[in-house]
Structure formats: C-alpha cells, structure tokens
Write a protein that holds these residues in place. Structure first.
Motif, PDB file in Angstrom:
ATOM      1  N   GLN A  26     -36.305 -63.984-103.298  1.00 53.03           N
ATOM      2  CA  GLN A  26     -34.922 -64.400-103.046  1.00 53.03           C
ATOM      3  C   GLN A  26     -34.483 -63.865-101.675  1.00 53.03           C
ATOM      4  N   ASN A  27     -33.672 -64.645-100.954  1.00 54.86           N
ATOM      5  CA  ASN A  27     -33.124 -64.188 -99.669  1.00 54.86           C
ATOM      6  C   ASN A  27     -32.073 -63.127 -99.933  1.00 54.86           C
ATOM      7  N   SER A  28     -32.262 -61.920 -99.402  1.00 48.73           N
ATOM      8  CA  SER A  28     -31.262 -60.848 -99.528  1.00 48.73           C
ATOM      9  C   SER A  28     -30.439 -60.780 -98.248  1.00 48.73           C
ATOM     10  N   GLN A  29     -29.344 -59.987 -98.334  1.00 46.79           N
ATOM     11  CA  GLN A  29     -28.446 -59.880 -97.170  1.00 46.79           C
ATOM     12  C   GLN A  29     -29.157 -59.213 -95.997  1.00 46.79           C
ATOM     13  N   ASN A  30     -30.076 -58.283 -96.337  1.00 44.35           N
ATOM     14  CA  ASN A  30     -30.778 -57.573 -95.269  1.00 44.35           C
ATOM     15  C   ASN A  30     -31.705 -58.486 -94.478  1.00 44.35           C
ATOM     16  N   ASP A  31     -32.103 -59.650 -95.106  1.00 46.89           N
ATOM     17  CA  ASP A  31     -33.014 -60.558 -94.420  1.00 46.89           C
ATOM     18  C   ASP A  31     -32.277 -61.503 -93.483  1.00 46.89           C
ATOM     19  N   ILE A  32     -30.939 -61.527 -93.538  1.00 48.73           N
ATOM     20  CA  ILE A  32     -30.143 -62.394 -92.679  1.00 48.73           C
ATOM     21  C   ILE A  32     -29.808 -61.636 -91.399  1.00 48.73           C
ATOM     22  N   ALA A  33     -30.229 -62.149 -90.277  1.00 50.14           N
ATOM     23  CA  ALA A  33     -30.012 -61.467 -88.992  1.00 50.14           C
ATOM     24  C   ALA A  33     -28.565 -61.654 -88.550  1.00 50.14           C
ATOM     25  N   SER A  34     -27.861 -60.542 -88.379  1.00 50.04           N
ATOM     26  CA  SER A  34     -26.464 -60.587 -87.937  1.00 50.04           C
ATOM     27  C   SER A  34     -26.409 -60.712 -86.418  1.00 50.04           C
ATOM     28  N   PRO A  35     -25.588 -61.607 -85.878  1.00 46.32           N
ATOM     29  CA  PRO A  35     -25.473 -61.743 -84.420  1.00 46.32           C
ATOM     30  C   PRO A  35     -24.702 -60.565 -83.823  1.00 46.32           C
ATOM     31  N   VAL A  36     -25.230 -59.955 -82.789  1.00 42.80           N
ATOM     32  CA  VAL A  36     -24.576 -58.823 -82.129  1.00 42.80           C
ATOM     33  C   VAL A  36     -24.729 -58.963 -80.624  1.00 42.80           C
ATOM     34  N   SER A  37     -23.882 -58.237 -79.894  1.00 49.63           N
ATOM     35  CA  SER A  37     -24.013 -58.103 -78.440  1.00 49.63           C
ATOM     36  C   SER A  37     -24.233 -56.637 -78.123  1.00 49.63           C
ATOM     37  N   VAL A  38     -25.043 -56.362 -77.116  1.00 48.34           N
ATOM     38  CA  VAL A  38     -25.375 -54.980 -76.786  1.00 48.34           C
ATOM     39  C   VAL A  38     -25.224 -54.751 -75.284  1.00 48.34           C
ATOM     40  N   ILE A  39     -25.123 -53.475 -74.932  1.00 46.45           N
ATOM     41  CA  ILE A  39     -25.195 -53.058 -73.533  1.00 46.45           C
ATOM     42  C   ILE A  39     -26.222 -51.939 -73.431  1.00 46.45           C
ATOM     43  N   GLU A  40     -26.935 -51.907 -72.313  1.00 47.97           N
ATOM     44  CA  GLU A  40     -27.887 -50.836 -72.080  1.00 47.97           C
ATOM     45  C   GLU A  40     -27.160 -49.657 -71.451  1.00 47.97           C
ATOM     46  N   LEU A  41     -27.274 -48.502 -72.059  1.00 49.15           N
ATOM     47  CA  LEU A  41     -26.494 -47.345 -71.646  1.00 49.15           C
ATOM     48  C   LEU A  41     -27.008 -46.758 -70.338  1.00 49.15           C
ATOM     49  N   LYS A  42     -26.072 -46.474 -69.443  1.00 50.12           N
ATOM     50  CA  LYS A  42     -26.353 -45.798 -68.187  1.00 50.12           C
ATOM     51  C   LYS A  42     -25.390 -44.623 -68.057  1.00 50.12           C
ATOM     52  N   LYS A  43     -25.679 -43.739 -67.128  1.00 54.00           N
ATOM     53  CA  LYS A  43     -24.788 -42.606 -66.911  1.00 54.00           C
ATOM     54  C   LYS A  43     -23.667 -42.985 -65.943  1.00 54.00           C
ATOM     55  N   GLY A  44     -22.518 -42.385 -66.185  1.00 57.08           N
ATOM     56  CA  GLY A  44     -21.364 -42.643 -65.336  1.00 57.08           C
ATOM     57  C   GLY A  44     -20.444 -41.436 -65.346  1.00 57.08           C
ATOM     58  N   SER A  45     -19.212 -41.634 -64.945  1.00 57.45           N
ATOM     59  CA  SER A  45     -18.236 -40.546 -64.901  1.00 57.45           C
ATOM     60  C   SER A  45     -16.996 -40.923 -65.691  1.00 57.45           C
ATOM     61  N   ILE A  46     -16.281 -39.910 -66.163  1.00 54.36           N
ATOM     62  CA  ILE A  46     -15.060 -40.128 -66.933  1.00 54.36           C
ATOM     63  C   ILE A  46     -14.126 -38.955 -66.664  1.00 54.36           C
ATOM     64  N   SER A  47     -12.853 -39.213 -66.734  1.00 52.42           N
ATOM     65  CA  SER A  47     -11.860 -38.186 -66.447  1.00 52.42           C
ATOM     66  C   SER A  47     -10.879 -38.056 -67.605  1.00 52.42           C
ATOM     67  N   LYS A  48     -10.458 -36.827 -67.843  1.00 50.40           N
ATOM     68  CA  LYS A  48      -9.369 -36.584 -68.788  1.00 50.40           C
ATOM     69  C   LYS A  48      -8.073 -36.678 -68.009  1.00 50.40           C
ATOM     70  N   LEU A  49      -7.177 -37.507 -68.475  1.00 53.11           N
ATOM     71  CA  LEU A  49      -5.951 -37.793 -67.736  1.00 53.11           C
ATOM     72  C   LEU A  49      -4.722 -37.359 -68.513  1.00 53.11           C
ATOM     73  N   ILE A  50      -3.713 -36.925 -67.778  1.00 53.25           N
ATOM     74  CA  ILE A  50      -2.372 -36.712 -68.328  1.00 53.25           C
ATOM     75  C   ILE A  50      -1.458 -37.707 -67.641  1.00 53.25           C
ATOM     76  N   ASN A  51      -0.793 -38.518 -68.422  1.00 45.09           N
ATOM     77  CA  ASN A  51       0.000 -39.616 -67.880  1.00 45.09           C
ATOM     78  C   ASN A  51       1.467 -39.228 -67.745  1.00 45.09           C
TER      79      ASN A  51
END
Length: 353
Positions: A26-51
C-alpha cells in the motif's frame, strides 16, 4: 455432501483472494515526496539592533536678518547667472542680498578713514626715522603710534558698518527660506532676509529605554532609513549619551550624527534608526521564519538524498528577518525554506527550484 463441498470450496477461494489483497503493498504517506525549496547555507554577518525613531535636523542652520535698513537688491547666483532662489547652494562668504543706503554709506566716509590711516602710517615712518637720528623724542614718536592705532580702528569700524549692508552666507549650505521683497523696496532693520542650512551632516535626538543602557555605547554604528528611500540606508554614529535615566519616562537621552553627503534625507524628516550594539561575522545565517520549536527546542529541516533530515539548532544574534545559528548546521547544508511545515524526520521530498 456436494452442497457442503461446494460451499467450503467457495469460502476457500474467497479467503485466498482476500489474503492476496492484504499482502499487496500500500502507498504510505512516507512514500509520497513532498515538494520543498532549499537554499545552500553560506557564511555571512548579522547584527543585533536596537531600534528607535526621531527627527533628523540640520547640524548648521541660520536665519539672517537685516542689520540695517536699505534698498533691497537680491544678488545673482554665480553658478546660474540668475537671482538666488530657494534650494540654491551657496558658498561661505557669498553675497546673497545687498541693502543700499547712500546716506548711511556717506556718513561712514570710508574713503576718508582709509586716507587718514595711510597719512598716519606715513607720519609714523617719518617720526621713527627722526627718532633714530635724535630729531624727535620718544614721546613724540609714540604719539604717532597712537594716531596710527586710532586711524586703524576707525577704518576697521567703518568697514564693519558697511558690511552690515551685505547679507552673506556664513557657511556652505542650501537656501531653505527666502522671503519675497520687491526689488529696490526699502527694507527695515531686523527683517528676515534668508534662511540657510547645511545638512550634509544631520543629527537626531533620541530617547532609549532603560533596558538598553547596558548595550548602547558612544561611537556605535547606526543604520538610518526613511520610507521614501526604501532601497537606501544612510550611516550614522552614536555621538552622545546621557548617563541619567528619566524617572518619568524610564528612558535616557542620546544623539546620533548622520552622514548625508548626497542630501538624500531632508531636515525635519521622521526617520528610523537601527543601532548596531553587537555583530557576528562569518556565521551561518538563516531566515527566522523557517525555525520551528517544540518543548523549548528549536529545529529545522535539511535535505540529504531527497530525504528530510531533522536538525536541532542553537541560535545567537537575531535581527528582524534572520537568525545566527551557533550549532546544528554546517556550511553547504541544503536548508528547507518552503514546504517545511508538514515535514517529519525522514520524509521523502522533491526539491523544486
């Protein structure tokens, strides 16, 4: 007997058929491929801000009034060859308006004062030469010095009084106010003539919550934005901070200096200021919206060989849209950014571009 034999045979066939059906995959839920979008992780910078928000104001601003009465004469802008107008750039010392009053100028008699100074200086030279030869006393020579000093003061005072008829720019700036007067009309003393601002550098006064006093420091960078400039961010810096907390508002005061060399922000604009109180460079940064939580644990999904892999993460700095990942993810991991809501560990996925 034939009847019963037929019945048992029929039952055996039905049972075998049902058994065969139950054994089919029987076809189970795990056998159904869910469509997804991905990004390949790279390093970057981020700042903590006070607005915070505030009104941007010109660092240099002046309204020049008429020091004397006289006939109004608006001068030409040397860069355009036309009379000065609102929005024109002016240079320090540039003549913008001239007030003419011949009777006042004749009363000053500046030419006579200049001539008197020249005569007294010539007399001083003569007396000094005679004194060196013994022809006059020291007192007589010193008297000529007094005459030169008095003549110099008279001449300089006359120049200052004549200068009161001129309205000049005290610094480089922009004309922001220019009241209209009919040319050659008599203008009274102490009337507004021109308003000038230099807003290549702006400042804004801010009030910050008591809770941020341990984070905000002088010389911290600030990002300045305005809704009319959605794609442009100006730079600023914390220039001053008060150490005192207001007992009424539970805030403390500060001042931000804003670099506005391209004159993109105008004085009086209400702007947003994001104070950078902490920054992480060369870190893995992910969108905040993809982070899920359960039982005080944060997690995301990555894709390996068309399979969703559960990853528990620890996070660091955050801004409005992104989050620093301290542990749990690696560079080049394929992070699921769409379709993650229904995923489970080891769910089959189909990556869409």
């Amino acid at each position: 007997m034939k009847y019963y034999s037929y019945t048992f045979a029929t039952l055996a066939i039905v049972a075998a058929t049902l058994s065969g059906c139950n054994n089919q995959p029987q076809n189970s839920q795990n056998d159904i491929a869910s469509p997804v979008s991905v990004i390949e992780l790279k390093k970057g910078s981020i700042s903590k801000l006070i607005n915070t928000t505030g009104t941007a104001l010109a660092t240099y601003e002046v309204t020049l009034n008429s020091e004397m009465s006289g006939s109004y004469k608006l001068q030409n802008n040397p860069r355009t060859g036309k009379p000065f107008k609102l929005g024109d750039l002016v240079k320090q010392g540039e003549l913008i308006i001239r007030l003419d009053d011949k009777e006042y100028e004749n009363g000053i008699a500046i030419d006579a004062k200049k001539l008197s100074l020249e005569i007294s200086e010539q007399e001083q030279v003569k007396q000094k030469a005679l004194y060196e030869k013994g022809g006059v006393t020291l007192s007589e020579m010193r008297n000529t010095e007094v005459k030169v000093t008095n003549a110099k003061y008279d001449y300089e005072t006359g120049l200052l009084n004549l200068e009161k008829m001129n309205v000049k720019a005290p610094f480089d700036g922009v004309i922001v106010d220019l009241p209209h007067y009919t040319p050659n009309v008599q203008v009274e003393q102490n009337k507004p003539m021109v308003g000038i601002m230099d807003y290549k550098q702006l400042y804004m006064e801010i009030n910050l919550p008591e809770s941020s006093i341990g984070y905000v420091k002088p010389q911290q960078p600030v990002f300045i934005t305005h809704y009319t400039l959605p794609h442009d961010t100006l730079r600023g810096v914390i220039s001053e901070l008060s150490p005192a907390i207001s007992t009424e508002t539970r805030t403390f005061k500060g001042k931000i200096m804003i670099q506005n060399n391209k004159l993109m922000i105008r004085p009086g604009m209400f702007v947003k200021a994001d104070i950078v109180v902490e920054k992480a460079d060369s870190s893995i940064i992910i969108p905040k919206e993809v982070v899920q939580s359960s039982r005080n644990r944060k997690f995301v999904y990555i894709v390996e060989k068309n399979t969703a892999i559960y990853r528990e993460i620890k996070t660091g700095l955050e801004d409005e849209d992104n989050m620093e990942v301290v542990s749990g993810l690696n560079v080049n991991d394929n992070l699921v950014i769409r379709g993650y809501e229904t995923l489970r560990e080891n769910s089959k996925v189909k990556v869409q571009k």
